[in-house]
Motif scaffolding. Structure first.
Motif, PDB file in Angstrom:
ATOM      1  N   CYS A 158       0.825  -1.203   0.000  1.00  0.00           N
ATOM      2  CA  CYS A 158       0.000   0.000   0.000  1.00  0.00           C
ATOM      3  C   CYS A 158       0.864   1.259   0.000  1.00  0.00           C
ATOM      4  O   CYS A 158       1.995   1.251   0.469  1.00  0.00           O
ATOM      5  N   ASN A 168      -0.929   1.355   6.095  1.00  0.00           N
ATOM      6  CA  ASN A 168      -0.138   0.347   5.393  1.00  0.00           C
ATOM      7  C   ASN A 168       0.391  -0.614   6.438  1.00  0.00           C
ATOM      8  O   ASN A 168       1.010  -0.196   7.413  1.00  0.00           O
ATOM      9  N   SER A 202       4.767   7.267   2.054  1.00  0.00           N
ATOM     10  CA  SER A 202       5.312   5.941   2.299  1.00  0.00           C
ATOM     11  C   SER A 202       6.788   5.868   1.950  1.00  0.00           C
ATOM     12  O   SER A 202       7.541   5.099   2.548  1.00  0.00           O
TER      13      SER A 202
END
Length: 607
Positions: free
Chosen positions: A2, A98, A191
């Motif tokens: 993710c 995530n 991320s």
């Protein structure tokens, strides 16, 4: 894996977040969404499928707001539907996540009894419902966030926004990367730094256990206990190749640290979290009809297959043949029609493995592949694809892809055992529970970094290294020796420990490290005896074991690295990480090119 993005800006953030999500597409995903704060309420747009679908929706229903979060989801816990797509929200709070929340069921039961209403099938919703519950109790957003984080077990990266707090995003990480980006009167969270590359050159990498409160002008970072902490702000070039390491020394080190999330997300593809059983696999054939299995792969994937053989034969009681892919078709083994052929490949493009696939097809085998690229050549030609959720692996030496392959093979072994009535539902649940413990157990290994570096000091000076293991740890010894050869250029060999006295023991002297993978368990007494033999010849023994094993070997081993105690079934996955990390630290001390070792390529597409 993710992808997460968050932004606070003087200008509308929806397009900023959307373009950052585009840069995270390489991770793979099957749904996407964005949420923003509009005056004092939260609004969101979510879709199943690709970002093109989200772009179309945003054109039809624009999303204003100067504070927002976005997500690309690779379905692991719950189907890839719009209702399961992130962001998840209540009227008070909205999150993107995530990772894997291992105690999701426990939290869901507790919160449902407290009156919280769940609307999705995901583990992630437990986070937003827990936050909502604490906010209802009168806690501030930061207090609610810290209280929530203290309840979570597993690996996660989180970004949160709160209704009525238009100038604030809270983020947190444990076992999954998260990066802060510092702009001019704007702040970002992602991320990885690739997502933030066009937005800012100033970035800071959160560490495990960090919680950050971002406003438009700055970021304040706290530990899990709520104490402020400083993290270095770095100025970086915008080239993806240089910033994609996210603060790690090399891609390989970054990918080693991704083991917990990769294993967790791969397992969630195959495990029903409500029943703790393997999900129905929807194969185009009946597993109960399989009476012989053939596995073929190359390099580390072959060693993963060797461990898979131990599992399938031990638990499902089905005979397994395994061949290096480059040898399979030339050996021309007889195969009974209707057997199962398993191909293992990170890239899905390995030429020799493609040739093995052709051999399986010619022998009328059912063909399944374990690959990291769902649209690869091997995947397209297979009858069924078990996709690993490892994300891009840039370093030539495979790390996280190996543990993901093992995770799939473990689930397949359970499914075969169940189909052949070799285990009952209670045994299956027990085995699945051992698998579900892995992400948090793997996360604990990284605190051993200094001990691994100490071991690497001695190994780096060696000309030859011996790796020993028994049972399913013999293939792991092969993996350790391969990694050392690949990136440090030190000659290394691996042996089943009982074979040492049939020749290799002649090599042992005080200059040859003997690295043993020896957790306490069914075969510990045997390998302990083998290590005594090596010690008697002047061998210097370096051992990966658990607490019980270390106590038994304290007078024999020069150094023991004590790893978390786990069931023998899943131990090879746990012991993968320090074995690979040792090779990495040795290569650092040797000064070699860790990510691109000489003479090697990531994907071998020619024979």
């Amino acid at each position: 894996m993710c992808g997460i993005v968050a932004a606070i800006s003087q200008t509308p953030v929806t397009q900023i977040i959307f373009e950052a999500l585009r840069r995270l597409e390489y991770r793979g995903y099957d749904s996407a969404g964005i949420a923003t704060l509009v005056t004092d309420r939260i609004e969101r747009r979510r879709v199943a499928g690709k970002l093109d679908n989200l772009e179309k929706l945003l054109k039809e229903k624009p999303l204003p707001g100067h504070t927002g979060i976005g997500h690309t989801r690779w379905a692991t816990h719950g189907a890839p539907t719009e209702i399961n797509a992130h962001p998840h929200m209540t009227d008070k709070v909205c999150i993107v996540h995530n990772g894997i929340i291992e105690n999701y069921e426990e939290l869901r039961t507790e919160l449902t009894e407290a009156g919280q209403i769940f609307r999705t099938d995901t583990d992630s919703e437990a986070v937003v419902q827990l936050l909502d519950y604490y906010l209802t109790q009168g806690k501030t957003p930061l207090q609610a966030a810290i209280a929530t984080l203290q309840r979570l077990r597993g690996a996660y990266a989180l970004a949160m926004i709160f209704a009525g707090y238009d100038n604030m995003v809270i983020g947190a990480r444990h076992g999954a990367p998260l990066v802060i980006g510092y702009g001019e009167k704007e702040m970002f969270l992602g991320s990885d730094s690739l997502a933030l590359a066009p937005l800012t050159q100033k970035i800071s990498y959160l560490e495990d256990g960090d919680c950050v409160v971002m406003t438009q002008h700055d970021a304040t970072i706290y530990t899990m206990d709520g104490n402020p902490v400083e993290r270095e702000i770095k100025t970086t070039a915008l080239a993806a190749g240089s910033i994609g390491k996210d603060g790690y020394r090399h891609y390989m080190e970054k990918e080693l640290h991704e083991h917990p999330v990769v294993v967790g997300q791969t397992l969630q593809r195959f495990i029903d979290p409500t029943t703790h059983r393997i999900v129905p696999l929807n194969l185009p054939f009946d597993l109960s009809s399989i009476h012989r299995v053939s596995i073929s792969a190359c390099g580390s994937a072959f060693y993963a297959g060797l461990i898979g053989r131990y599992w399938i034969e031990n638990y499902a009681r089905i005979p397994v043949d395994i061949d290096v892919a480059s040898e399979l078709r030339y050996r021309n083994p007889p195969m009974e029609k209707g057997g199962l052929g398993i191909l293992v490949s990170q890239s899905g493009e390995t030429a020799d493995t493609l040739a093995a696939l052709k051999t399986f097809r010619e022998n009328e085998q059912h063909i399944v592949s374990i690959v990291n690229v769902d649209q690869s050549s091997i995947a397209r030609q297979s009858d069924y694809v078990f996709g690993t959720v490892a994300g891009p692996e840039i370093s030539v030496a495979s790390t996280k892809a190996f543990s993901a392959q093992l995770s799939v093979l473990a689930c397949l072994a359970i499914a075969l055992a169940r189909a052949h009535n070799k285990i009952d539902p209670l045994q299956e649940e027990e085995m699945v529970n051992h698998l579900l413990e892995l992400p948090s157990k793997i996360s604990q290994i990284f605190v051993k970094k200094k001990e691994i570096q100490q071991m690497a000091e001695f190994v780096a000076d060696a000309k030859t290294v011996l790796y020993l293991g028994r049972g399913s740890f013999f293939p792991l010894a092969l993996e350790g020796a391969l990694k050392l050869k690949e990136i440090s250029y030190i000659h290394a060999e691996a042996y089943a420990a009982g074979e040492m006295k049939h020749g290799p023991i002649a090599l042992i002297d005080q200059t040859v490290p003997v690295i043993a993978i020896a957790p306490s368990g069914p075969q510990f007494d045997k390998i302990a005896s083998n290590l005594q033999e090596a010690k008697a010849r002047g061998g210097r023994l370096l051992v990966f074991t658990d607490q019980a094993g270390a106590e038994r070997l304290q007078t024999v081993a020069e150094q023991c690295i004590i790893l978390p105690e786990v069931d023998a079934f899943v131990a090879p996955i746990i012991y993968t990480v320090p074995i690979q990390y040792l090779a990495y630290e040795v290569a650092i001390k040797k000064g070699t090119d860790v990510d691109q070792p000489r003479n090697l390529a990531k994907s071998v597409t020619v024979e």
